[in-house]
Scaffold this motif. Structure first.
Motif, short mmCIF file in Angstrom:
data_model
loop_
_atom_site.label_atom_id
_atom_site.label_comp_id
_atom_site.label_asym_id
_atom_site.label_seq_id
_atom_site.Cartn_x
_atom_site.Cartn_y
_atom_site.Cartn_z
N GLY A 52 44.16 35.50 49.20
CA GLY A 52 44.18 36.55 50.48
C GLY A 52 43.14 37.35 50.69
N ILE A 91 41.28 28.92 48.86
CA ILE A 91 41.35 27.60 48.54
C ILE A 91 42.35 28.02 49.67
CG2 ILE A 91 41.89 27.65 46.14
CD1 ILE A 91 45.06 29.66 46.26
N ALA A 126 53.73 45.26 40.23
CA ALA A 126 54.03 44.35 41.79
C ALA A 126 55.41 44.15 42.02
CB ALA A 126 52.54 42.81 41.76
N ILE A 131 48.55 44.78 55.15
CA ILE A 131 47.88 43.81 54.00
C ILE A 131 49.29 42.42 53.98
CG2 ILE A 131 47.63 44.42 51.28
CD1 ILE A 131 47.07 47.16 52.02
N HIS A 154 52.83 38.08 52.15
CA HIS A 154 53.99 38.61 51.84
C HIS A 154 55.02 38.63 53.66
CE1 HIS A 154 51.70 39.21 48.98
NE2 HIS A 154 51.02 40.56 48.92
N VAL A 183 48.04 39.35 55.57
CA VAL A 183 47.12 38.60 54.55
C VAL A 183 47.12 37.88 53.10
CG1 VAL A 183 44.55 37.82 55.33
CG2 VAL A 183 45.69 40.17 54.96
N GLN A 230 43.36 40.36 48.97
CA GLN A 230 43.28 41.90 49.56
C GLN A 230 42.63 42.40 47.54
OE1 GLN A 230 43.94 43.22 52.20
NE2 GLN A 230 43.14 41.55 52.13
N LEU A 271 47.67 28.21 40.16
CA LEU A 271 49.55 28.60 40.82
C LEU A 271 49.28 27.58 42.09
CD1 LEU A 271 51.76 30.26 39.59
CD2 LEU A 271 51.62 31.81 41.51
N ARG A 329 36.27 32.24 40.66
CA ARG A 329 37.45 33.19 40.76
C ARG A 329 37.96 31.76 42.24
NH1 ARG A 329 37.51 37.68 38.56
NH2 ARG A 329 39.67 38.17 39.44
N ALA A 362 53.06 47.09 49.90
CA ALA A 362 51.57 47.39 50.42
C ALA A 362 52.14 47.78 51.54
CB ALA A 362 50.68 46.54 50.11
N ALA A 370 49.78 35.75 40.01
CA ALA A 370 48.67 35.19 39.68
C ALA A 370 47.77 36.81 38.45
CB ALA A 370 47.40 34.30 40.20
N LEU A 371 47.38 38.16 39.47
CA LEU A 371 46.59 39.35 39.34
C LEU A 371 48.47 39.47 38.74
CD1 LEU A 371 44.82 40.75 40.08
CD2 LEU A 371 46.57 41.71 41.85
N GLY A 398 48.60 35.25 45.32
CA GLY A 398 47.72 35.68 44.33
C GLY A 398 48.17 37.15 43.48
N SER A 399 50.04 37.93 44.17
CA SER A 399 49.78 38.73 43.51
C SER A 399 50.28 38.00 42.02
CB SER A 399 51.76 38.88 44.10
OG SER A 399 52.22 40.09 43.83
C1 FAD Z 1 46.03 48.87 49.35
C2 FAD Z 1 46.86 48.48 48.73
C3 FAD Z 1 48.19 48.51 48.40
C4 FAD Z 1 49.24 47.24 47.92
N1 FAD Z 1 50.37 47.98 47.64
C5 FAD Z 1 50.71 46.13 46.67
C6 FAD Z 1 52.49 46.97 46.13
O1 FAD Z 1 52.89 47.90 46.67
N2 FAD Z 1 52.40 45.95 45.95
C7 FAD Z 1 52.04 44.33 45.52
O2 FAD Z 1 52.87 43.67 45.13
N3 FAD Z 1 51.15 44.58 45.62
C8 FAD Z 1 50.56 45.78 46.04
N4 FAD Z 1 48.71 45.46 46.51
C9 FAD Z 1 48.18 43.66 46.33
C10 FAD Z 1 48.68 43.06 46.89
O3 FAD Z 1 50.33 42.15 47.39
C11 FAD Z 1 47.42 41.70 47.23
O4 FAD Z 1 47.76 40.63 48.87
C12 FAD Z 1 48.20 40.60 45.59
O5 FAD Z 1 48.36 41.06 44.54
C13 FAD Z 1 46.70 39.62 45.98
O6 FAD Z 1 47.36 38.35 46.90
P1 FAD Z 1 45.82 38.08 47.55
O7 FAD Z 1 46.46 37.13 47.92
O8 FAD Z 1 45.45 39.42 47.97
O9 FAD Z 1 44.93 37.76 46.20
P2 FAD Z 1 43.56 37.92 46.05
O10 FAD Z 1 43.08 39.10 46.17
O11 FAD Z 1 43.16 37.00 46.74
O12 FAD Z 1 43.45 37.30 44.41
C14 FAD Z 1 43.98 37.86 43.72
C15 FAD Z 1 43.86 37.19 42.01
O13 FAD Z 1 44.46 35.72 41.63
C16 FAD Z 1 43.98 35.19 41.53
N5 FAD Z 1 44.33 34.15 42.42
C17 FAD Z 1 45.14 34.06 43.69
N6 FAD Z 1 45.72 33.11 43.77
C18 FAD Z 1 45.63 32.41 42.83
C19 FAD Z 1 46.82 30.78 42.82
N7 FAD Z 1 47.17 30.41 43.82
N8 FAD Z 1 46.47 30.40 41.57
C20 FAD Z 1 45.54 31.12 40.86
N9 FAD Z 1 45.09 32.30 40.97
C21 FAD Z 1 45.00 33.07 41.94
C22 FAD Z 1 42.69 35.32 41.62
O14 FAD Z 1 41.62 34.93 41.35
C23 FAD Z 1 42.42 37.43 41.92
O15 FAD Z 1 41.99 37.13 40.81
C24 FAD Z 1 48.10 46.06 47.64
C25 FAD Z 1 46.99 45.92 47.41
C26 FAD Z 1 46.59 46.70 48.57
C27 FAD Z 1 45.03 46.93 48.83
#
Ligand code: FAD
Lengths: 796, 284
Positions: B33, B54, B123, B106, B78, B109, B35, B167, B29, B102, B117-118, B114-115
Motif C-alpha cells: 500500500g 505487488i 501496530a 490510510i 485495512h 490503501v 503507506q 508474505l 523492496r 490510522a 511485514a513492517l 504491509g502491516s
Molecule cells: C499517519 C499514519 C498512521 C498510521 N497509523 C497506524 C496505526 O495506528 N496502526 C497500524 O498498524 N499502522 C498504522 N499506519 C501504517 C499503515 O497501517 C500501513 O498501511 C502499514 O503499516 C503498511 O502497509 P502498506 O500496505 O502501506 O505497506 P508498505 O508501506 O507498502 O510496506 C511496508 C513494508 O512492508 C514490506 N511489505 C509490504 N507488503 C509485503 C509483503 N506482502 N511481503 C513482504 N514484505 C512486504 C515493504 O517492503 C515495506 O518494507 C499508519 C500510517 C500512517 C501514514
C-alpha cells in the motif's frame, strides 16, 4: 432601507441598515481554493527555475572547521554551491533589536551562517540544482568537519550564564524588563490570602498547511527583484530585501499569491529565504525554496517556552490586591528580525492580570538565548501565557477562599462602567465588556446546571471539570508596537477603490489574505460603503507593485485597520460617483444615493441611473459632462489608529473536560467563547477564526511541544511525533459575541483572529484542575499530557 | 524532502516478483500500500534502487473462511478487513482492532501484509495475530512455508521473512465457542499509533477466565504475550484480587521502554489499567 449603506455603522441610535456588514456571506475565494485552483508559490512555473536546498547543522552548537562543497558542486544537475561567506557578499547581516525594548541585544545573523552554527538546522551552505531532488542528492556529498561546542538548552542555565553562547554579548540575556507600580510588598503584607504557583509552557510552533515558500526572480537587465513569497507582510519584506540585498526599494516587488496559513509564522525574516533571494541575484535567475515539513519543524519560528512564577494577594472577601510576576523565556540563539524575540515576554508583562482591577503590580521578565531554534511572534503572542497564569492563579485564589470561580471573577473584573481605564502596566483600554461577557458566558453554558451535573457525576467516579479564562487582547496596533522602536513596519494600511466602466468595484487593499477570509471581509465593507452588490466587488491584495503601502495582516489588524481604510475609500468613492451622477442627471447631489448598484432618488428609491451607465459616460463619453468637471472614480484612503496604542478587546472562555483519572487522558467535552471584537463584519468568518484559534490553543494545552534533547536535538520533527490537534478530539466550540465598537474608527472593528488562541490554554488548564480537585492534584506544566496528569495524581 | 530516485516494477505474477527480488537482492523492496514505505523514502530513511509493486499479483487479496481458519491475503486492505462480515463473525478481536488503525484514507490503501511485514511495535495486527496464534504463509522462489505469529516477530522491525520472501497471507483460527475478545488501546489522537494496547482473547465460560492470551502492543520491540499475567488468571473469576495479581505480574514481563511522551513507569501503569479494563470487558 434607502440609507442601506449609510455609515457610521454603529452611530448611537442609528436605524441605518449596515449593508453586508454583519452578514455571513460566503467568501469569494473559497470556491477557487476548494476547486484546487489556488496558486501557491510552489504552483508557479518559471523558465530556468533553480531550486535551492540547504546544508544544515546537525549540531546545536558547533564550529565549522572545514567545509568542502566541491564534490557536491559536481553532482548531476547542480548549478552552484555556496557557503556563508559567498552569500554574505550579496546579503548584509541583520540584528534583531528595536529601540523601544531598552537594552535588547542580539548578535548579527547571516543568511547563511559563517563558521559557527548556534542551533540544529541552521544552514551553513546552499546547493542550487535543476531540481529539488538533485539538490538533496548533492547534499549527501557536502563534506563538513565540525567541532562541537558547549550547548545551552535549559533556560535557567542560560540565565545563570556559566556557558555563554555569544561571547561578544557578555551573557545569555537578550532582554530584560522590570515593572513596579510600588506598593506591592505592602499589599502582600496586608493580604489575608496569598497564593503562588509556577507555570511552565512548552515550546511549540504554528503548523501551517503550506510550508514557508519563496521564489525570487532577479532580472539583471533591470536590476529588479521580483519575489513570490508566502508572507503576511509584503511591504515589510520589500523593504528588507531592498536594504539587505542593496537593491533600490522601487526595484523590489513582493507578490503574495495564495498563502496557505501563517499564524505569525510567515511574518519574520528567515535566513534561508534571504539566502534564496541573494542566490537569485548571484545566479541572475529565478530560484525557489520550499521548506519541507522537517525544515519547518526545525526552522519555522517556535514560541512560548516560558517558566513563570506568579503570586497574588487577596483580601478575605475575595478582592485581588496585587500581582507579582517573575517570567523567564528562552528564544534560541538570535532575536528574530525585524520584530525581535523580546515582544512575547514583553506582552506577558503587559497583560498579566489584565482583566482585573487591582492597582499593585510588579513583574520581572528575562529573555535568554539558548541553542535551540529561534522563537518569535506566533498567533496571540504572549497572551496564552499571560492568560493561563493569570487565570490559573485566580482559580487557585478562589479555591483557597472557597469562592466560586465565576463569582470570584465577577468581584474582580474591571467594571464595564470604568472606561476609559489604564491598567497598572500602563496599557489603556478604551472600552471593554468583561461583565457583560461573563454574564453571557454563564448563561450560554448553563453554568449552574453544569456545576450540579459535575457534583452528581463525581459520586459516580466521573471527574468533570469546568474552567474559565477571562482575557484581554491586543489588536489593531498603532506605531507603538514596532514603528516607534525603529522597525520599518507600516502601522498604516490603505485601500484603493475603483469604479469600473461596467459598474464593478475593484478594491485593492494593503492588508493580506492567508486563508482567513480577509478579502471576503474587505469585499463586504467595500460593497456596503459604495452601495453595490457583493458580487460586483473584486478584491486584490498582496502585491507591492499594485496595492497601497501597508503593514499586511498580523496582530489582529486586518479588519480593524485595513477594513477602516476600505470603508473610508468606499465612502469617498460613493461621494464621487454621486457627483458624476448629479452632473449626468442634472440633479441635486443631496437627492441621490446608491443602492444595489444604481443611483436612486434618496427619498423615493426610484432608480435614476445604473452604475454601468454612469461608468460608460464617465469613461467613454466624458465629453457630455461639464467642461471643467473631471470625474474621480478611483479613490485611495489610509488609516492608522492614533488615539490608543492598541485597540484592546476582551472575552472569556470556558472549557468542560472529563479526566480519566486512571489513564490521565483528558477528554474535551465542550468549549465556549464569548468575545467582543466590536463591529462584526462577517459572523461566520469571525466564529471560524475563534474556533480555529481555540483549536490552536487546545493544541498548546494538550498536544503540541517541540521536544529537544539536552544536546539540543529536536526529537519530534514530523507530524507523526509532533501532535497537532485533530478534529476527532476537538469539542464543539460555542461562540457568542458582545459588540462594543471602539469610537476611534467608523467601522468599529477590533481584531478577532487571536482571541481563541489567547484564552483556550488557560480555560483547559483550569478545567483539568477543577476535575482533579477531589484528589487535591493540580497540573501547571503545558502540554498537559496523560503522563503529567498521572504524575499530578501521584500514580506514576 | 524528495525520495531518492528509484526504479519501479509491477510484475503480474508471483514468479515475476521473486525473480526481481532475487536479481536485485537487498537493493529491492516490496511495495504494497506504500503507506509506510513511501513515507520512509520521502524522509530519505531508506533508498532502495527498485520498488517491486505487488499490486497486480493475483491471489493476494481477499478474506476466505475454510474450515476453522480465516485466511487474509497480504494485499487485503485495512478497509476490507474493517468491512468484512467474516472477520466480524470469526475474528472479533481483529474487527475491533482495525478501527484503531490510522485514519480512513490510510485504511483505504494500507494492507494487512504491509502491516505484518513492517512489524511496527505499536501496530495492531501483530498483537492480534500473536494473541490468536495465527500463522503466516511466506513464500520464496523455491518454496512456501508457514511460521507461527509467535515466532514471526523477532525484534524491532525484524521478522522471520527471509531475503527474497513474500508474505502471502495470514491464517487465523476462528474464534472458538465460549471465547471472547477485547481489543483496547490508548492513543493520544484517534488513529495514532498506540501508546499502549492490549489484544485479549480468552475463554470466559462460567464467569471464569481460562486460556487467556494477552498480547500487548507498544511495550517492546515486538508484541508481548503476557504469560504470567495469564497464569495468574487461569481458571479464576476476574475479581479484584485476581485482576490485581495479573496486573502485578506485568511488571516482570513488559519491558515498556519510554517513548517521547511516556516514561516506562507511565507505560507500565497504562498497560495495567488496560489489562484491568480488558478483563472487565471480557467478564461482562
Ligand atoms: C499517519 C499514519 C498512521 C498510521 N497509523 C497506524 C496505526 O495506528 N496502526 C497500524 O498498524 N499502522 C498504522 N499506519 C501504517 C499503515 O497501517 C500501513 O498501511 C502499514 O503499516 C503498511 O502497509 P502498506 O500496505 O502501506 O505497506 P508498505 O508501506 O507498502 O510496506 C511496508 C513494508 O512492508 C514490506 N511489505 C509490504 N507488503 C509485503 C509483503 N506482502 N511481503 C513482504 N514484505 C512486504 C515493504 O517492503 C515495506 O518494507 C499508519 C500510517 C500512517 C501514514
Amino acid at each position: 432601507m434607502n440609507a442601506r449603506a449609510e455609515l457610521p455603522l454603529h452611530a448611537p441610535g442609528a436605524t441605518t441598515d449596515k449593508g453586508y456588514i454583519g452578514q455571513s456571506v460566503p467568501r469569494p475565494n473559497a470556491r477557487r481554493l476548494l476547486q484546487g485552483r489556488g496558486a501557491y508559490v510552489d504552483d508557479l512555473r518559471f523558465a530556468r527555475l533553480a531550486h535551492v536546498v540547504f546544508f544544515r547543522s546537525p549540531y546545536a552548537h558547533a564550529r565549522l572547521k572545514r567545509l568542502d562543497l566541491s564534490k557536491a558542486a559536481r553532482q548531476p544537475g547542480v548549478i552552484a554551491a555556496f557557503d556563508g561567506r559567498a552569500v554574505a557578499e550579496y546579503c548584509k547581516p541583520w540584528v534583531g533589536v528595536l529601540g523601544h525594548l531598552k537594552g535588547i541585544k542580539s548578535p548579527p545573523q547571516f543568511a547563511i551562517a559563517i563558521e559557527r552554527a548556534c542551533c540544529q538546522g541552521e544552514a551553513v551552505a546552499a546547493v542550487v540544482a535543476e531540481t529539488r531532488a538533485q539538490g538533496e542528492d548533492a547534499l549527501q556529498h557536502v563534506e563538513a568537519d565540525w567541532e562541537e561546542l558547549p550547548v545551552v538548552t535549559d533556560m535557567e542555565e542560560a540565565l545563570a550564564g556559566k556557558v555563554v553562547i555569544h561571547a561578544d554579548l557578555g551573557d545569555n540575556v537578550c532582554f530584560t524588563r522590570g515593572l513596579d507600580t510600588g506598593g506591592v510588598d505592602e499589599a502582600f503584607a496586608k493580604a489575608d490570602v496569598i497564593v503562588e504557583e509556577t507555570y511552565e509552557f512548552g515550546r511549540h510552533t504554528g503548523v501551517t498547511l503550506e510550508g514557508r515558500s519563496i521564489l525570487a526572480d532577479y532580472n539583471a537587465a533591470e536590476h529588479t527583484l521580483t519575489v513570490y513569497h508566502s508572507t503576511q507582510a509584503p511591504h515589510m519584506m520589500q523593504d528588507v530585501f531592498s536594504r539587505h540585498l542593496g537593491i533600490p526599494e522601487a526595484n523590489v516587488r513582493v507578490i503574495c499569491k495564495d498563502v496557505g496559513g501563517s499564524f505569525g509564522i510567515k511574518v519574520h525574516v528567515y535566513p534561508d529565504e534571504m539566502a534564496t533571494a541573494a542566490i537569485s541575484v548571484m545566479l541572475r535567475r529565478p530560484v525557489k525554496f520550499i521548506a519541507d515539513r522537517l525544515e519547518s519543524f526545525l526552522t519555522d519560528i517556535h514560541a512560548r517556552e516560558h517558566k513563570a512564577r506568579v503570586r497574588i494577594a487577596c483580601t478575605r472577601e475575595g478582592e485581588i490586591l496585587a500581582f507579582d510576576l517573575w517570567d523567564l523565556t528562552a528564544i534560541g540563539p538570535y532575536s528574530v528580525y525585524p520584530r525581535t524575540s523580546g515582544i512575547e515576554g514583553n506582552q506577558v508583562v503587559n497583560l498579566t492580570g489584565g482583566p482585573y482591577k487591582h492597582q499593585q503590580y510588579r513583574a520581572q521578565m528575562n529573555v535568554v538565548f539558548t541553542n535551540k531554534n529561534v522563537t518569535c511572534q506566533y498567533r496571540a503572542v504572549g497572551h496564552p501565557i499571560a492568560v493561563a497564569l493569570t487565570e490559573g492563579i485566580v482559580d487557585l485564589a478562589a479555591e483557597k477562599l472557597g469562592i466560586d470561580p465565576a463569582e470570584f471573577r465577577r468581584k474582580n473584573l474591571i467594571p464595564d462602567s470604568a472606561y476609559p481605564y489604564t491598567f497598572p502596566s500602563g496599557i489603556k483600554f478604551e472600552k471593554l465588556s468583561h461583565h457583560q461577557s461573563l454574564d453571557r458566558l454563564l448563561e450560554l453554558m448553563s453554568y449552574k446546571e453544569l456545576r450540579e451535573e459535575q457534583r452528581a457525576l463525581r459520586d459516580k467516579s466521573i471527574y468533570r471539570g469546568i474552567g474559565l479564562a477571562a482575557m484581554i487582547e491586543v489588536t489593531n496596533p498603532s506605531p507603538a508596537f514596532y514603528g516607534v522602536g525603529g522597525a520599518r513596519i507600516s502601522a498604516q494600511d490603505g485601500a484603493t477603490l475603483r469604479l469600473e466602466p461596467t459598474g464593478m468595484v475593484t478594491c485593492i487593499a494593503s492588508v493580506t489574505e492567508q486563508g482567513q477570509g480577509t478579502e471576503g471581509a474587505m469585499a463586504q465593507i467595500a460593497a456596503s460603503a459604495v452601495g453595490v452588490a457583493l458580487d460586483k466587488v473584486r478584491v486584490i491584495t498582496g502585491d507591492t507593485g499594485v496595492t497601497p503601502y501597508g503593514g499586511g495582516t498580523w496582530a489582529s489588524r486586518g479588519a480593524g485597520i485595513g477594513g477602516e481604510a476600505v470603508l473610508q475609500a468606499g465612502r469617498a468613492l460613493r461621494s464621487n460617483i454621486l457627483e458624476v451622477a448629479a452632473h449626468i442627471l442634472h440633479a441635486d447631489r443631496a437627492e441621490l444615493d446608491i443602492v444595489g448598484g444604481e443611483v436612486v432618488n434618496r427619498l423615493t428609491l426610484e432608480s435614476r441611473l445604473p452604475l454601468v451607465e454612469l461608468g460608460r459616460v464617465a469613461y467613454f463619453r466624458p465629453d457630455t459632462l461639464p467642461l471643467k468637471f473631471q470625474s474621480e472614480l478611483t479613490v485611495t484612503r489610509h488609516y492608522t489608529p492614533r488615539e490608543y496604542g492598541f485597540t484592546f478587546t476582551n472575552g472569556i472562555q470556558a472549557c468542560l473536560v472529563e479526566v480519566d483519572v486512571e489513564t490521565g487522558f483528558v477528554k474535551l467535552l465542550k468549549h465556549w467563547c464569548v468575545e467582543d471584537c466590536g463591529t462584526i463584519i462577517n459572523p461566520m468568518l469571525v466564529d471560524e477564526q475563534i474556533r480555529g484559534g481555540v483549536v490552536q490553543g487546545i493544541g498548546a494545552a494538550l498536544y503540541e511541544e517541540c521536544l529537544y534533547s539536552a544536546e539540543g536535538q529536536l526529537l519530534n520533527g514530523s507530524l507523526a511525533d509532533y501532535l497537532v490537534p485533530m478534529s476527532a478530539e476537538m469539542p464543539d466550540i460555542i461562540v457568542a459575541h458582545i459588540e462594543t465598537p471602539p469610537r476611534q474608527s467608523d467601522l468599529g472593528a477590533k481584531g478577532a483572529g487571536e482571541a481563541g488562541t489567547a484564552g483556550a490554554p488557560g480555560a483547559v488548564m483550569n478545567a483539568i484542575n477543577d476535575a482533579l480537585r477531589p484528589f487535591k492534584a493540580r497540573v501547571a506544566a503545558q502540554p498537559f499530557t496523560p503522563q503529567r496528569v498521572l504524575q499530578a495524581l501521584g500514580k506514576v | 524532502m524528495k525520495a531518492p530516485s528509484f526504479s519501479y516494477a509491477r510484475p503480474g505474477s508471483l514468479s515475476g516478483v521473486f525473480e526481481l527480488l532475487e536479481r536485485h537482492g537487498d537493493r529491492a523492496r516490496v511495495l504494497a500500500g506504500g503507506q509506510s514505505l513511501l513515507a520512509s523514502l520521502n524522509l530519505r530513511l531508506s533508498a532502495p534502487e527498485l520498488l517491486v509493486d505487488i499490486a497486480c499479483v493475483p491471489g493476494l487479496t481477499g478474506i476466505t473462511v475454510a474450515g476453522d481458519k480465516v485466511r487474509i491475503g497480504a494485499l487485503t486492505t485495512h478497509r476490507q478487513i474493517e468491512r468484512s462480515p467474516e472477520v466480524a463473525r470469526h475474528l472479533p478481536l481483529l474487527a475491533q482492532a482495525v478501527r484503531n488503525v490510522a485514519c480512513a484514507a490510510i485504511r483505504n490503501v494500507g494492507t494487512f501484509g504491509g502491516s505484518i511485514a513492517l512489524a511496527d511495535p505499536a501496530a495492531e495486527y501483530p498483537a492480534c495475530a500473536v494473541a490468536l496464534d495465527a500463522t503466516f504463509v511466506l513464500a520464496g522462489r523455491a518454496a512456501e512455508r508457514r511460521v507461527r505469529a509467535r515466532e514471526f516477530f523477532r525484534g524491532l522491525y525484524e521478522t522471520a521473512l527471509r531475503p527474497g520472501e513474500l508474505l502471502i497471507a495470514g491464517e487465523f483460527p476462528v474464534s472458538g465457542d465460549g471465547y471472547r475478545s477485547v481489543f483496547l488501546e490508548l492513543a493520544r489522537r484517534r488513529g495514532d499509533y498506540a501508546m499502549v494496547g492490549i489484544a485479549a482473547h480468552a475463554r470466559t465460560a462460567g464467569g471464569r477466565i481460562s486460556d487467556a492470551r494477552l498480547a500487548f502492543l507498544a511495550v517492546s520491540g515486538t508484541p508481548v504475550l503476557a504469560v504470567r499475567a495469564a497464569a495468574a488468571l487461569e481458571g479464576r473469576p476476574p475479581d479484584a484480587r485476581t485482576v490485581a495479581a495479573a496486573q502485578a505480574a506485568l511488571g516482570d514481563e513488559l519491558e515498556a521502554p519510554a517513548d517521547l511522551y511516556a516514561s516506562r513507569a507511565t507505560k507500565l501503569h497504562l498497560a495495567r489499567v488496560l489489562l484491568g479494563r480488558a478483563l472487565g470487558a471480557l467478564a461482562r
